[in-house]
Structure formats: structure tokens, C-alpha cells
Design a protein around this motif. Structure first.
Motif, PDB file in Angstrom:
ATOM      1  N   ASP A 165       1.354  30.309   4.366  1.00 53.45           N
ATOM      2  CA  ASP A 165       2.453  30.294   3.220  1.00 53.45           C
ATOM      3  C   ASP A 165       3.388  29.277   3.846  1.00 53.45           C
ATOM      4  O   ASP A 165       3.738  29.571   4.863  1.00 53.45           O
ATOM      5  CB  ASP A 165       2.701  31.437   2.578  1.00 53.45           C
ATOM      6  CG  ASP A 165       1.919  32.111   1.819  1.00 53.45           C
ATOM      7  OD1 ASP A 165       0.621  31.363   1.785  1.00 53.45           O
ATOM      8  OD2 ASP A 165       1.977  33.032   1.197  1.00 53.45           O
ATOM      9  N   GLY A 166       3.921  28.540   3.104  1.00 47.17           N
ATOM     10  CA  GLY A 166       5.038  27.711   3.520  1.00 47.17           C
ATOM     11  C   GLY A 166       4.769  26.163   3.215  1.00 47.17           C
ATOM     12  O   GLY A 166       3.967  25.749   2.651  1.00 47.17           O
ATOM     13  N   ILE A 167       5.772  25.216   3.820  1.00 46.51           N
ATOM     14  CA  ILE A 167       5.643  23.776   3.805  1.00 46.51           C
ATOM     15  C   ILE A 167       5.074  23.104   4.929  1.00 46.51           C
ATOM     16  O   ILE A 167       5.558  23.592   6.065  1.00 46.51           O
ATOM     17  CB  ILE A 167       7.022  23.523   3.599  1.00 46.51           C
ATOM     18  CG1 ILE A 167       7.992  24.243   2.532  1.00 46.51           C
ATOM     19  CG2 ILE A 167       7.222  22.089   3.275  1.00 46.51           C
ATOM     20  CD1 ILE A 167       7.350  24.071   1.034  1.00 46.51           C
ATOM     21  N   TRP A 168       4.133  22.306   4.693  1.00 47.40           N
ATOM     22  CA  TRP A 168       3.418  21.627   5.938  1.00 47.40           C
ATOM     23  C   TRP A 168       3.764  20.201   5.580  1.00 47.40           C
ATOM     24  O   TRP A 168       3.977  19.662   4.490  1.00 47.40           O
ATOM     25  CB  TRP A 168       1.921  21.905   5.808  1.00 47.40           C
ATOM     26  CG  TRP A 168       1.395  23.323   5.949  1.00 47.40           C
ATOM     27  CD1 TRP A 168       1.486  24.202   5.279  1.00 47.40           C
ATOM     28  CD2 TRP A 168       0.915  23.608   7.204  1.00 47.40           C
ATOM     29  NE1 TRP A 168       1.130  25.482   5.966  1.00 47.40           N
ATOM     30  CE2 TRP A 168       0.541  25.271   7.162  1.00 47.40           C
ATOM     31  CE3 TRP A 168       0.595  23.101   8.341  1.00 47.40           C
ATOM     32  CZ2 TRP A 168       0.122  25.785   8.134  1.00 47.40           C
ATOM     33  CZ3 TRP A 168       0.171  23.931   9.393  1.00 47.40           C
ATOM     34  CH2 TRP A 168      -0.233  24.934   9.457  1.00 47.40           C
ATOM     35  N   ALA A 191      -1.981  24.748  -4.115  1.00 44.50           N
ATOM     36  CA  ALA A 191      -1.342  24.292  -3.153  1.00 44.50           C
ATOM     37  C   ALA A 191      -0.551  22.929  -3.929  1.00 44.50           C
ATOM     38  O   ALA A 191      -1.256  22.526  -4.922  1.00 44.50           O
ATOM     39  CB  ALA A 191      -2.453  23.506  -2.572  1.00 44.50           C
ATOM     40  N   THR A 192       0.541  22.778  -3.593  1.00 45.09           N
ATOM     41  CA  THR A 192       1.169  21.519  -4.132  1.00 45.09           C
ATOM     42  C   THR A 192       1.802  20.481  -3.407  1.00 45.09           C
ATOM     43  O   THR A 192       2.261  20.808  -2.424  1.00 45.09           O
ATOM     44  CB  THR A 192       2.496  22.041  -4.937  1.00 45.09           C
ATOM     45  OG1 THR A 192       2.443  23.209  -5.579  1.00 45.09           O
ATOM     46  CG2 THR A 192       3.443  21.278  -5.544  1.00 45.09           C
ATOM     47  N   LEU A 193       1.234  19.007  -3.627  1.00 41.64           N
ATOM     48  CA  LEU A 193       1.602  17.871  -3.026  1.00 41.64           C
ATOM     49  C   LEU A 193       2.672  17.492  -3.251  1.00 41.64           C
ATOM     50  O   LEU A 193       2.824  17.158  -4.494  1.00 41.64           O
ATOM     51  CB  LEU A 193       0.375  17.094  -2.824  1.00 41.64           C
ATOM     52  CG  LEU A 193       0.153  16.027  -1.760  1.00 41.64           C
ATOM     53  CD1 LEU A 193      -0.138  16.858  -0.455  1.00 41.64           C
ATOM     54  CD2 LEU A 193      -0.944  15.285  -2.031  1.00 41.64           C
ATOM     55  N   ILE A 194       3.667  17.205  -2.591  1.00 43.17           N
ATOM     56  CA  ILE A 194       4.760  16.626  -2.801  1.00 43.17           C
ATOM     57  C   ILE A 194       5.249  15.397  -2.190  1.00 43.17           C
ATOM     58  O   ILE A 194       4.799  15.090  -0.930  1.00 43.17           O
ATOM     59  CB  ILE A 194       6.132  17.444  -2.309  1.00 43.17           C
ATOM     60  CG1 ILE A 194       5.873  19.086  -2.668  1.00 43.17           C
ATOM     61  CG2 ILE A 194       7.276  17.087  -2.647  1.00 43.17           C
ATOM     62  CD1 ILE A 194       6.697  20.106  -2.106  1.00 43.17           C
ATOM     63  N   ASP A 195       5.651  14.206  -3.037  1.00 46.18           N
ATOM     64  CA  ASP A 195       5.798  13.202  -2.532  1.00 46.18           C
ATOM     65  C   ASP A 195       7.110  12.913  -2.073  1.00 46.18           C
ATOM     66  O   ASP A 195       8.385  13.275  -2.491  1.00 46.18           O
ATOM     67  CB  ASP A 195       5.871  12.123  -3.789  1.00 46.18           C
ATOM     68  CG  ASP A 195       5.789  10.579  -3.356  1.00 46.18           C
ATOM     69  OD1 ASP A 195       6.361  10.330  -2.362  1.00 46.18           O
ATOM     70  OD2 ASP A 195       5.585   9.681  -4.354  1.00 46.18           O
ATOM     71  N   PRO A 196       7.414  12.754  -0.741  1.00 47.33           N
ATOM     72  CA  PRO A 196       8.622  12.579  -0.035  1.00 47.33           C
ATOM     73  C   PRO A 196       9.499  11.465  -0.430  1.00 47.33           C
ATOM     74  O   PRO A 196      10.866  11.530  -0.249  1.00 47.33           O
ATOM     75  CB  PRO A 196       8.397  12.528   1.569  1.00 47.33           C
ATOM     76  CG  PRO A 196       6.953  11.817   1.491  1.00 47.33           C
ATOM     77  CD  PRO A 196       6.326  12.351   0.199  1.00 47.33           C
ATOM     78  N   ASP A 197       9.024  10.576  -1.160  1.00 51.16           N
ATOM     79  CA  ASP A 197       9.915   9.454  -1.406  1.00 51.16           C
ATOM     80  C   ASP A 197      10.782   9.723  -3.028  1.00 51.16           C
ATOM     81  O   ASP A 197      12.014   9.600  -2.964  1.00 51.16           O
ATOM     82  CB  ASP A 197       9.049   8.175  -2.247  1.00 51.16           C
ATOM     83  CG  ASP A 197       8.223   7.635  -0.964  1.00 51.16           C
ATOM     84  OD1 ASP A 197       8.811   7.516   0.161  1.00 51.16           O
ATOM     85  OD2 ASP A 197       7.504   6.918  -1.201  1.00 51.16           O
ATOM     86  N   ILE A 247       1.882  25.599   0.507  1.00 57.45           N
ATOM     87  CA  ILE A 247       0.650  26.494   0.277  1.00 57.45           C
ATOM     88  C   ILE A 247       1.169  27.841  -0.192  1.00 57.45           C
ATOM     89  O   ILE A 247       2.597  28.376   0.460  1.00 57.45           O
ATOM     90  CB  ILE A 247       0.165  26.800   1.567  1.00 57.45           C
ATOM     91  CG1 ILE A 247      -0.668  25.406   2.065  1.00 57.45           C
ATOM     92  CG2 ILE A 247      -1.054  27.837   1.484  1.00 57.45           C
ATOM     93  CD1 ILE A 247      -1.836  25.108   1.189  1.00 57.45           C
ATOM     94  N   ASP A 248       0.918  28.461  -1.398  1.00 55.17           N
ATOM     95  CA  ASP A 248       1.110  29.770  -1.861  1.00 55.17           C
ATOM     96  C   ASP A 248      -0.202  30.659  -1.984  1.00 55.17           C
ATOM     97  O   ASP A 248      -0.839  30.340  -3.044  1.00 55.17           O
ATOM     98  CB  ASP A 248       1.778  29.564  -3.221  1.00 55.17           C
ATOM     99  CG  ASP A 248       2.551  30.943  -3.394  1.00 55.17           C
ATOM    100  OD1 ASP A 248       2.030  31.943  -3.132  1.00 55.17           O
ATOM    101  OD2 ASP A 248       3.650  30.983  -4.376  1.00 55.17           O
TER     102      ASP A 248
END
Length: 227
Positions: free
Chosen positions: A55-58, A79-85, A72-73
Motif C-alpha cells: 500500500d502507498g504511493i508508487w 489502484a489509482t493512476l495519478i497524472d503528475p502534470d 495502491i489500496d
């Protein structure tokens, strides 16, 4: 008499050599068994190899060079995909098949599941493969849940860098600022201020704090320019 004596000697030698071979064979077998057992127990006890992602941020690095964030939870199986922009998010539910070390991701409004197989994972770095066999690299950043993970996205950092430049040099007319998340799991970003093909300034900062250095090796704190 000599013939019988030779036969007796030969018979004794056969017995001795046979016994020696048996003992040697047992010793080799026992040593091999010990080695295998020790290796297996060491690997199991060391935690070097893990299957599922913790779990956590990758940070995710694709074959194309594109990099994203992944939360990841395992409690909610999401699973949440995050756009860094921009910080925009796409969430998928997942099932993890331990025997196959396989994630079956089901994105929202998707017709079919996506398969991601874990190739390597030591808890801090990992590699998974997609349906095409392409390798995706992952770097563990933080154990924080995504709603508590605060950082400056790349668009924000570009604006902050412009304001910092204007504070230092008075004018940023004609200079474009663009930020890129470094693809090394450090969670640092590089912001370049370009005037045409000419590089005017570079900032390398932590995306969580906004602090780092510029291309003149001076310390900077872009967080002072956050809106």
C-alpha cells in the motif's frame, strides 16, 4: 594360489570403492540438500522477493519514458493512476491472483480487465509486465494514503518557477517554463526555463516541499511562490 589371491584382492577393492562411492554420493547429496534449504529459507526470511505491491504511493515509469503516480489500496482493492502534470486521477478496482502473481485491473467505464504480472518486487522497487510483455518499472515513494499525499504537480511547479525567476531577475518575458518528474524514484522534478533554444535557468526541486537547487547551485524554495 596367486590367481585366487588376486581375485580376493580385487573383490576387496570393489567393496571398498563401492562403499567410498556410496559415502561420497551421500555427502554430496546431503550438502546439496543443505545448500538448497539454506537458500530457500534465506530468501523467504529476508523479504527480498515479494509478490503483491504494498500500500502507498508508487512512481510508475513506462517503456516510452512517460512517468505517473500510482496509489495502491489493498483495503478497498483499488489502484489509482495519478497524472503528475495536473493531479487528475483514474481509479480501477483490482483482483490479485497470488498463485500467478497477477493483477487484474478493472478501470472505470472499461469493457475488459487489464492484466499486470509482477516480475520483480523487493518492496522499494518493482517491475510488472503488461499484455504486450512490455516492462513497467515502479519506485516506492510513500506509505501515505493518496488523500493525504500532498505535493506540487508539474504545472504548479512551472508557475512557481516563473514567479521565482521574476523575483530574482525581474522579467520572464519570452521564457517558457516546463517541468518533468525525474524518472529515478526520487520524487524530484526538473524545471527548465527556456528562451527559444537557450536555457535561461534550471530548478531541481522536491515535488513535496518545492525545495532544491538551481543551475547556479544556489538553494531555492519554490513553495514561497505557491498559489
Amino acid at each position: 594360489m596367486k590367481c585366487r589371491f588376486r581375485k580376493l584382492i580385487a573383490f576387496i577393492l570393489v567393496i571398498i570403492l563401492g562403499a567410498a562411492a556410496a559415502v561420497t554420493g551421500f555427502a554430496v547429496s546431503a550438502a546439496s540438500g543443505t545448500t538448497v534449504t539454506d537458500r530457500a529459507s534465506t530468501e523467504k526470511g529476508s523479504g527480498v522477493t515479494r509478490s503483491s505491491l504494498r500500500d502507498g504511493i508508487w512512481q510508475v515509469l513506462y517503456k516510452t519514458g512517460v512517468t505517473k503516480l500510482l496509489a495502491i489500496d489493498t483495503r478497498s482493492l483499488t489502484a489509482t493512476l495519478i497524472d503528475p502534470d495536473t493531479g487528475s486521477k483514474r481509479t480501477a478496482s483490482f483482483d490479485y491472483i497470488e498463485e500467478l502473481e497477477l493483477y487484474k485491473l478493472r478501470p472505470e467505464q472499461a469493457d475488459a480487465a487489464l492484466n499486470r504480472r509482477v516480475i520483480e518486487n523487493n518492496g522499494n522497487t518493482a517491475a510488472v509486465s503488461d499484455e504486450n510483455g512490455d516492462i513497467i518499472s515502479l519506485f516506492y515513494l510513500d506509505s501515505t494514503a493518496q488523500e493525504d499525499f500532498h505535493y506540487y504537480n508539474l504545472n504548479q511547479l512551472s508557475d512557481m518557477a516563473r514567479l521565482c525567476f521574476e523575483k530574482e531577475y525581474g522579467n520572464s518575458k519570452g521564457i517558457s517554463f516546463s517541468s518533468t518528474m525525474n524518472a529515478d524514484g526520487s520524487f524530484f522534478a526538473t524545471i527548465n526555463g527556456m528562451k527559444g533554444d537557450q536555457k535561461e535557468i534550471t530548478y531541481t526541486v522536491d515535488m513535496q516541499t518545492g525545495r532544491g537547487t538551481d543551475s547556479h547551485y544556489e538553494t531555492v524554495d519554490l513553495s514561497k511562490y505557491a498559489k
